[in-house]
Design an enzyme around this catalytic site. Sequence first.
Site, PDB file in Angstrom:
ATOM      1  N   GLY A   1      -1.386 -25.065   4.208  1.00 24.80           N
ATOM      2  CA  GLY A   1      -1.704 -23.736   3.673  1.00 24.80           C
ATOM      3  C   GLY A   1      -0.544 -23.166   2.889  1.00 24.80           C
ATOM      4  CB  ILE A   2       2.332 -24.806   1.188  1.00 29.60           C
ATOM      5  CG1 ILE A   2       3.734 -24.342   0.741  1.00 29.60           C
ATOM      6  CG2 ILE A   2       1.672 -25.669   0.114  1.00 29.60           C
ATOM      7  CD1 ILE A   2       4.746 -25.455   0.635  1.00 29.60           C
ATOM      8  CB  THR A   3      -1.682 -22.887  -2.168  1.00 29.17           C
ATOM      9  OG1 THR A   3      -2.790 -22.909  -1.261  1.00 29.17           O
ATOM     10  CG2 THR A   3      -1.349 -24.276  -2.605  1.00 29.17           C
TER      11      THR A   3
ATOM     12  CG  LEU B   1      -6.956 -28.018   6.906  1.00 30.99           C
ATOM     13  CD1 LEU B   1      -7.443 -26.688   7.447  1.00 30.99           C
ATOM     14  CD2 LEU B   1      -5.770 -28.495   7.745  1.00 30.99           C
TER      15      LEU B   1
ATOM     16  CB  ALA C   1      -4.287 -25.025   6.035  1.00 30.97           C
TER      17      ALA C   1
ATOM     18  CB  SER D   1      -5.995 -14.483  13.742  1.00 30.53           C
ATOM     19  OG  SER D   1      -6.644 -13.300  13.352  1.00 30.53           O
TER      20      SER D   1
ATOM     21  CD  GLU E   1     -11.002 -10.525  12.702  1.00 28.26           C
ATOM     22  OE1 GLU E   1     -12.139 -10.893  12.994  1.00 28.26           O
ATOM     23  OE2 GLU E   1     -10.721  -9.353  12.445  1.00 28.26           O
TER      24      GLU E   1
ATOM     25  CE1 TYR F   1      -9.466 -16.994  10.007  1.00 22.96           C
ATOM     26  CE2 TYR F   1      -9.471 -14.996  11.327  1.00 22.96           C
ATOM     27  CZ  TYR F   1      -8.789 -15.957  10.619  1.00 22.96           C
ATOM     28  OH  TYR F   1      -7.414 -15.887  10.537  1.00 22.96           O
TER      29      TYR F   1
ATOM     30  CE  LYS G   1      -6.932 -18.912  11.972  1.00 23.97           C
ATOM     31  NZ  LYS G   1      -5.758 -19.697  11.566  1.00 23.97           N
TER      32      LYS G   1
END
Length: 328
Positions: free
Chosen positions: A9-11, A62, A84, A128, A130, A152, A156
């Site tokens: 998830g570097i982007t 992934l 990511a 998260s 969440e 989501y 998590k």
Amino acid sequence: MRKKALITGITGQDGAYLSRLLIDKGYQVHGIVRRVALEDPEHRLWRLKPILNKIKLHAGSLESYASLFNIVQKVKPDECYHLAAQSFVSYSFEDEFSTINTNINGTHFILSALKERAPKCKIYFAASSEMFGHVREIPQTENTPFHPRSPYGISKVAGFELTRNYREAYNLFACNGILFNHESPMRGYEFVTRKITLGVARIKAGLDKELRLGNLEAKRDWGFAGDFIEAMWLMLQEKKPDDYVVATGETHTVRRFVELAFDYAGLDWKKYVKQDKVLFRPAEVNQLIGDYSKAKRILGWKPKVKFEELVKMMMDEDLRRVKCQKQF
Ligand code: GDD
């Protein structure tokens, strides 16, 4: 020898801030990106543009255990930051199967690959707030029970438990960072804060006439991403792996964010904001507020940027961008 960090998830927003922090600390930084990102760097790697020559990117997915396994084997990282995910809560209701599959399997794959090929690597998992969902107590701590309210959030919770289980069962140095909402001028446009600041800047420039939003009463504990990524790094510098809440301890409604952003541009929000039922979620997380005292006590971490400064920082950047490039 320079330490090696591998970031999934570097982007994204956090990947971009974290890469800069690790480069400054002298790390060799490796990132996993989808092949399409390498083919379209202008759009997909914009957050990394200024540091592209200082990091090494590897094509992987992934969804593919083999690709993650090969990258881990090649890099043999000392630290791995697993950021990511399909991270947009709203979208997870529309495509629950892919969110759950990608997020849970992706975490499982990376943990397993690290266990097989780099068992000494220290691991950070982006859990998260969440996960707290329909909150059982206020504020939320590391001991607050989970009650996720979206696919989501469910993914998590599973990632959190997988990470904890790899720590307990296989003795991996694996930490969960339970991060509350964190924003910045590099935030994606689909998230509410950036949607608001860009929307206000466009209205100010005469490019839009209204801003359509969903639930204005939801409360979030919003911090600055640049502060929060420091906590990620600090967790991996401890003697023992553990789980930490990272938050600001303050909560505000979406309405308050809207008011501040419009005020900053000298506009009356009531003239421009339209509530749209389509943008409400089937199950909402009404109130989040984190207690970060454990992170403060053990990591010596605390947030620096206050809520009002964050709104101003994002507004300044979007006003500037819209002014010099009308396409935003
Ligand atoms: N995105 C969005 N768009 N949210 C809206 C809108 C809108 O037009 N109108 C109101 N909201 C409300 C949402 O209903 C929610 O209550 C709140 O604004 C924040 O939404 P997001 O900014 O999309 O973030 P989030 O809280 O759902 O999730 C973010 O924070 C999590 C940590 O708690 C994401 O970054 C997650 O990936 C992260 O885990």
